[in-house]
Design a protein around this motif. Structure first.
Motif, short mmCIF file in Angstrom:
data_model
loop_
_atom_site.label_atom_id
_atom_site.label_comp_id
_atom_site.label_asym_id
_atom_site.label_seq_id
_atom_site.Cartn_x
_atom_site.Cartn_y
_atom_site.Cartn_z
N VAL A 123 15.22 6.42 2.96
CA VAL A 123 16.47 5.91 3.51
C VAL A 123 17.56 6.35 2.55
N ASP A 124 18.37 7.29 3.03
CA ASP A 124 19.36 7.96 2.18
C ASP A 124 18.71 8.47 0.88
N GLY A 125 17.52 9.04 1.03
CA GLY A 125 16.82 9.65 -0.09
C GLY A 125 16.00 8.72 -0.95
N ARG A 126 16.10 7.42 -0.73
CA ARG A 126 15.33 6.44 -1.51
C ARG A 126 14.07 6.05 -0.76
N ALA A 127 12.96 5.99 -1.48
CA ALA A 127 11.69 5.60 -0.87
C ALA A 127 11.73 4.09 -0.59
N ILE A 128 11.48 3.74 0.66
CA ILE A 128 11.42 2.32 1.03
C ILE A 128 10.17 2.09 1.89
N ARG A 129 9.74 0.87 1.92
CA ARG A 129 8.60 0.46 2.75
C ARG A 129 9.14 0.08 4.12
N ALA A 189 6.65 11.02 -3.32
CA ALA A 189 6.80 12.18 -4.20
C ALA A 189 8.18 12.81 -4.04
N HIS A 190 8.68 12.86 -2.82
CA HIS A 190 10.02 13.41 -2.59
C HIS A 190 11.07 12.63 -3.35
N ALA A 191 11.06 11.33 -3.18
CA ALA A 191 12.06 10.49 -3.85
C ALA A 191 11.89 10.57 -5.36
N PHE A 192 10.65 10.54 -5.82
CA PHE A 192 10.38 10.59 -7.26
C PHE A 192 10.86 11.90 -7.87
N LEU A 193 10.51 13.01 -7.25
CA LEU A 193 10.88 14.32 -7.80
C LEU A 193 12.38 14.59 -7.69
N ALA A 194 13.04 13.99 -6.73
CA ALA A 194 14.49 14.14 -6.63
C ALA A 194 15.19 13.51 -7.84
N GLU A 195 14.60 12.43 -8.35
CA GLU A 195 15.18 11.76 -9.52
C GLU A 195 14.61 12.26 -10.83
N ASN A 196 13.43 12.86 -10.79
CA ASN A 196 12.75 13.32 -12.00
C ASN A 196 12.12 14.68 -11.73
N PRO A 197 12.92 15.76 -11.72
CA PRO A 197 12.40 17.07 -11.32
C PRO A 197 11.43 17.73 -12.29
N GLN A 213 -7.19 13.49 1.49
CA GLN A 213 -8.56 13.54 1.98
C GLN A 213 -8.56 13.07 3.42
N CYS A 214 -8.66 11.80 3.66
CA CYS A 214 -8.64 11.37 5.05
C CYS A 214 -7.25 11.53 5.64
N GLY A 215 -6.23 11.51 4.80
CA GLY A 215 -4.87 11.74 5.24
C GLY A 215 -4.07 10.50 5.59
N TYR A 216 -4.70 9.35 5.63
CA TYR A 216 -3.98 8.14 6.05
C TYR A 216 -2.81 7.81 5.11
N CYS A 217 -3.03 7.91 3.83
CA CYS A 217 -1.98 7.58 2.87
C CYS A 217 -1.03 8.75 2.61
N THR A 218 -1.39 9.94 3.07
CA THR A 218 -0.65 11.15 2.71
C THR A 218 0.83 11.11 3.08
N PRO A 219 1.22 10.67 4.28
CA PRO A 219 2.65 10.63 4.58
C PRO A 219 3.44 9.78 3.57
N GLY A 220 2.92 8.62 3.24
CA GLY A 220 3.59 7.76 2.26
C GLY A 220 3.62 8.40 0.88
N MET A 221 2.53 9.07 0.51
CA MET A 221 2.50 9.77 -0.78
C MET A 221 3.55 10.88 -0.81
N CYS A 227 0.80 -1.24 0.00
CA CYS A 227 0.00 0.00 0.00
C CYS A 227 0.83 1.28 0.00
N GLY A 228 2.04 1.25 0.52
CA GLY A 228 2.89 2.43 0.53
C GLY A 228 2.66 3.39 1.68
N ALA A 229 1.74 3.10 2.59
CA ALA A 229 1.46 4.01 3.70
C ALA A 229 2.67 4.19 4.62
N CYS A 230 3.54 3.21 4.67
CA CYS A 230 4.69 3.25 5.58
C CYS A 230 5.97 3.77 4.91
#
Length: 157
Positions: A55-61, A113-121, A101-109, A48-51
Motif C-alpha cells: 500500500v503505497d509501497g509499504r508491506a501491509i497485511r 521482499a519488495h518493501a524491504f529491499l526498497a528501504e534497504n537495497p 516450494q509449495c508456493g502458498y507463502c510466495t506472494p507474501g514473501m 503469517c504474512g501470506a496476505c
C-alpha cells in the motif's frame, strides 16, 4: 436497506469502483471481488504474512485492513509485479534460487521482499533474516528465501 458502500480502489494501476460491506477486508475484496487470488489467506490474524500486499509501497497485511480503509493509496498485489509478461527482478531471483516450494507463502514473501529491499537495497544476511521474519513458510526452511532476497538485491544494482 443495504449496508454496503461504494469503495474506490487503485489496484496494480487500475481504478476499481466496488460496492462492499464496510467490514469486508482488503484481502477478501482482492480475492473475491477482483479475482486477484495471488493474495493468500492463511491465519487471517496478520501473523503469517501470506496476505501481504503493498500500500503505497509499504508491506501491509491485507487481512487486517478493511477495503474502505484502502481508498486513495496505490495497492500492489503480486499480480502487479510483472510488467508486460516479464517477471520483475525479485520474482526472477526467487525462481532462480528456489525460494519457493509449495508456493502458498510466495506472494507474501515477494511483496515483503519488495518493501524491504526498497528501504534497504544492500542488506546483510542478518538484515534479510530480520526483514523477512514476519512471513511464515512451512516448506522451505527459509535458506533459499534468504538466498533469493540477497540475489534480488544484487540484481537491482
Amino acid at each position: 436497506m443495504s449496508s454496503k458502500q461504494i469503495v474506490e480502489l487503485n489496484v496494480n494501476g487500475i481504478p476499481h469502483q466496488l460496492l462492499v460491506e464496510p467490514r469486508k477486508t482488503l484481502a477478501d475484496v482482492l480475492r473475491d471481488d477482483l479475482g486477484l487470488t495471488g493474495t493468500k489467506l492463511g491465519c487471517e490474524h496478520g501473523v503469517c504474512g501470506a496476505c501481504t500486499v503493498l500500500v503505497d509501497g509499504r508491506a501491509i497485511r491485507a487481512c487486517l485492513m478493511f477495503a474502505v480503509q484502502a481508498q486513495g493509496p496505490e495497492i500492489t498485489t503480486v499480480e502487479g509485479l510483472a510488467s508486460d509478461g516479464e517477471l520483475d527482478h525479485i520474482q526472477k531471483a526467487f525462481a532462480e534460487n528456489h525460494g519457493l516450494q509449495c508456493g502458498y507463502c510466495t506472494p507474501g514473501m515477494l511483496m515483503t521482499a519488495h518493501a524491504f529491499l526498497a528501504e534497504n537495497p544492500e542488506p546483510t544476511r542478518e538484515q534479510i533474516c530480520e526483514g523477512m521474519n514476519g512471513n511464515l513458510c512451512r516448506c522451505t526452511g527459509y535458506q533459499n528465501i534468504i538466498k533469493s532476497t540477497a540475489a534480488a538485491a544484487k540484481a537491482a544494482k
